[in-house]
Design a protein around this motif. Structure first.
Motif, PDB file in Angstrom:
ATOM      1  N   VAL A 199      -3.702 -25.464-119.698  1.00 23.39           N
ATOM      2  CA  VAL A 199      -4.493 -24.262-119.964  1.00 23.39           C
ATOM      3  C   VAL A 199      -5.948 -24.626-120.244  1.00 23.39           C
ATOM      4  N   GLU A 200      -6.813 -23.674-119.900  1.00 26.06           N
ATOM      5  CA  GLU A 200      -8.209 -23.709-120.328  1.00 26.06           C
ATOM      6  C   GLU A 200      -8.403 -22.516-121.252  1.00 26.06           C
ATOM      7  N   ALA A 201      -9.235 -22.706-122.257  1.00 24.90           N
ATOM      8  CA  ALA A 201      -9.443 -21.656-123.254  1.00 24.90           C
ATOM      9  C   ALA A 201     -10.929 -21.511-123.545  1.00 24.90           C
ATOM     10  N   THR A 202     -11.293 -20.357-124.082  1.00 23.90           N
ATOM     11  CA  THR A 202     -12.688 -20.161-124.481  1.00 23.90           C
ATOM     12  C   THR A 202     -13.058 -21.231-125.502  1.00 23.90           C
ATOM     13  N   CYS A 203     -14.266 -21.762-125.358  1.00 25.64           N
ATOM     14  CA  CYS A 203     -14.706 -22.863-126.207  1.00 25.64           C
ATOM     15  C   CYS A 203     -16.222 -22.808-126.347  1.00 25.64           C
ATOM     16  N   TRP A 204     -16.714 -23.534-127.332  1.00 24.57           N
ATOM     17  CA  TRP A 204     -18.140 -23.507-127.650  1.00 24.57           C
ATOM     18  C   TRP A 204     -18.612 -24.909-127.999  1.00 24.57           C
ATOM     19  N   ASP A 205     -19.894 -25.122-127.917  1.00 26.28           N
ATOM     20  CA  ASP A 205     -20.491 -26.385-128.331  1.00 26.28           C
ATOM     21  C   ASP A 205     -20.750 -26.282-129.832  1.00 26.28           C
ATOM     22  N   VAL A 245      -6.682 -15.277-117.145  1.00 28.89           N
ATOM     23  CA  VAL A 245      -6.313 -14.438-118.283  1.00 28.89           C
ATOM     24  C   VAL A 245      -7.577 -13.849-118.912  1.00 28.89           C
ATOM     25  N   ARG A 246      -7.561 -12.562-119.120  1.00 28.27           N
ATOM     26  CA  ARG A 246      -8.713 -11.859-119.679  1.00 28.27           C
ATOM     27  C   ARG A 246      -8.711 -11.978-121.207  1.00 28.27           C
ATOM     28  N   PRO A 247      -9.742 -12.584-121.804  1.00 29.57           N
ATOM     29  CA  PRO A 247      -9.782 -12.698-123.264  1.00 29.57           C
ATOM     30  C   PRO A 247     -10.140 -11.358-123.907  1.00 29.57           C
ATOM     31  N   VAL A 248      -9.643 -11.130-125.097  1.00 34.06           N
ATOM     32  CA  VAL A 248      -9.943  -9.872-125.796  1.00 34.06           C
ATOM     33  C   VAL A 248     -10.663 -10.104-127.124  1.00 34.06           C
ATOM     34  N   ARG A 249     -10.621 -11.341-127.634  1.00 32.43           N
ATOM     35  CA  ARG A 249     -11.252 -11.622-128.926  1.00 32.43           C
ATOM     36  C   ARG A 249     -12.346 -12.681-128.817  1.00 32.43           C
ATOM     37  N   SER A 250     -12.766 -12.961-127.586  1.00 35.34           N
ATOM     38  CA  SER A 250     -13.815 -13.958-127.377  1.00 35.34           C
ATOM     39  C   SER A 250     -14.438 -13.739-126.014  1.00 35.34           C
ATOM     40  N   ALA A 251     -15.547 -14.433-125.778  1.00 36.96           N
ATOM     41  CA  ALA A 251     -16.236 -14.376-124.485  1.00 36.96           C
ATOM     42  C   ALA A 251     -16.462 -15.800-123.996  1.00 36.96           C
ATOM     43  N   VAL A 252     -16.599 -15.943-122.696  1.00 40.84           N
ATOM     44  CA  VAL A 252     -16.826 -17.256-122.087  1.00 40.84           C
ATOM     45  C   VAL A 252     -18.284 -17.660-122.322  1.00 40.84           C
ATOM     46  N   SER A 253     -18.472 -18.756-123.034  1.00 43.08           N
ATOM     47  CA  SER A 253     -19.824 -19.237-123.338  1.00 43.08           C
ATOM     48  C   SER A 253     -20.373 -20.035-122.161  1.00 43.08           C
ATOM     49  N   ALA A 254     -21.687 -20.283-122.188  1.00 39.47           N
ATOM     50  CA  ALA A 254     -22.305 -21.126-121.163  1.00 39.47           C
ATOM     51  C   ALA A 254     -21.699 -22.526-121.198  1.00 39.47           C
ATOM     52  N   PHE A 255     -21.406 -23.033-122.386  1.00 39.29           N
ATOM     53  CA  PHE A 255     -20.763 -24.342-122.550  1.00 39.29           C
ATOM     54  C   PHE A 255     -19.399 -24.350-121.867  1.00 39.29           C
ATOM     55  N   CYS A 256     -18.636 -23.286-122.063  1.00 36.83           N
ATOM     56  CA  CYS A 256     -17.301 -23.164-121.477  1.00 36.83           C
ATOM     57  C   CYS A 256     -17.385 -23.113-119.951  1.00 36.83           C
ATOM     58  N   THR A 257     -18.352 -22.378-119.436  1.00 33.81           N
ATOM     59  CA  THR A 257     -18.533 -22.297-117.978  1.00 33.81           C
ATOM     60  C   THR A 257     -18.888 -23.660-117.400  1.00 33.81           C
TER      61      THR A 257
END
Length: 198
Positions: free
Chosen positions: A13-19, A53-65
């Motif tokens: 899996v890949e998940a929303t993540c941040w720096d 999978v569409r996230p509902v409690r987070s957004a895809v950050s530039a770091f994640c992309t």
């Protein structure tokens, strides 16, 4: 009717993540489920699948992309997490097939997200930590990341690292190497059989 133990689901899996820390109010959520089906009897990777999978409690950050290649616009077109879990059960027999992932992160992320969202956990209890199996097989004194493990095993990295579907495909190649007995230090007599441990 599928014979018991014939197929193994390899999941990444890949998940929303941040720096750094998540922004206030956001939590890490699965945004891609990569799955590679391994035919244990013929010792081949026979299919690969990708569920966005569409996230509902987070957004895809530039770091994640940058890491995963996934954008917010792409995952907005995905299914809800509950439906993704239902797809795993319905189309990939995730409750009845054994499954494997590189480490325990993927299993724990599913457990957390299922518990938090009151979603039925889509897998059975037969899970293999492929990273640990690889470490034990080669007698390593530390666990390797997937890319380093491919280097160690003399296997190519196919596709993009941190793409769930490509990582699942590569992890399946590592599992097949471990179950083949190839490249193992010491006697070939100790090589595990295809159904042994994985």
């Amino acid at each position: 009717m599928e014979s018991f133990g014939r197929f193994l689901n390899v999941v990444d899996v890949e998940a929303t993540c941040w720096d750094g820390r998540p922004p206030p109010g956001q939590v890490s959520e699965i945004i891609e489920i990569g799955l590679c089906v391994v035919d244990v009897e013929s010792r081949r990777r026979v299919a690969k699948h990708r569920i966005l999978v569409r996230p509902v409690r987070s957004a895809v950050s530039a770091f994640c992309t940058e890491l995963t290649g996934l954008t917010q616009a792409e995952v907005e077109g995905g299914v809800e997490f509950r439906e993704a879990c239902a797809l795993l059960e319905r189309e990939h027999r995730s409750r009845s097939r054994a499954w494997a992932s590189w480490g325990d992160y993927d299993r724990k992320q599913f457990e957390r997200q299922c518990s938090g969202g009151r979603v039925s956990y889509p897998f059975g209890s037969r899970h293999t930590n492929a990273k640990q199996a690889f470490t034990d097989y080669f007698g390593l004194n530390r666990k390797l990341g997937m890319s380093a493990a491919l280097d160690h095993a003399g296997l190519p990295l196919e596709g993009r690292h941190h793409s769930g579907v490509d990582d699942a495909w590569n992890i399946a190649a590592l599992i097949l190497r471990v179950t083949s007995g190839e490249g193992r230090p010491g006697s070939d007599e100790d090589a595990p059989q295809p159904n042994g441990g994985l």
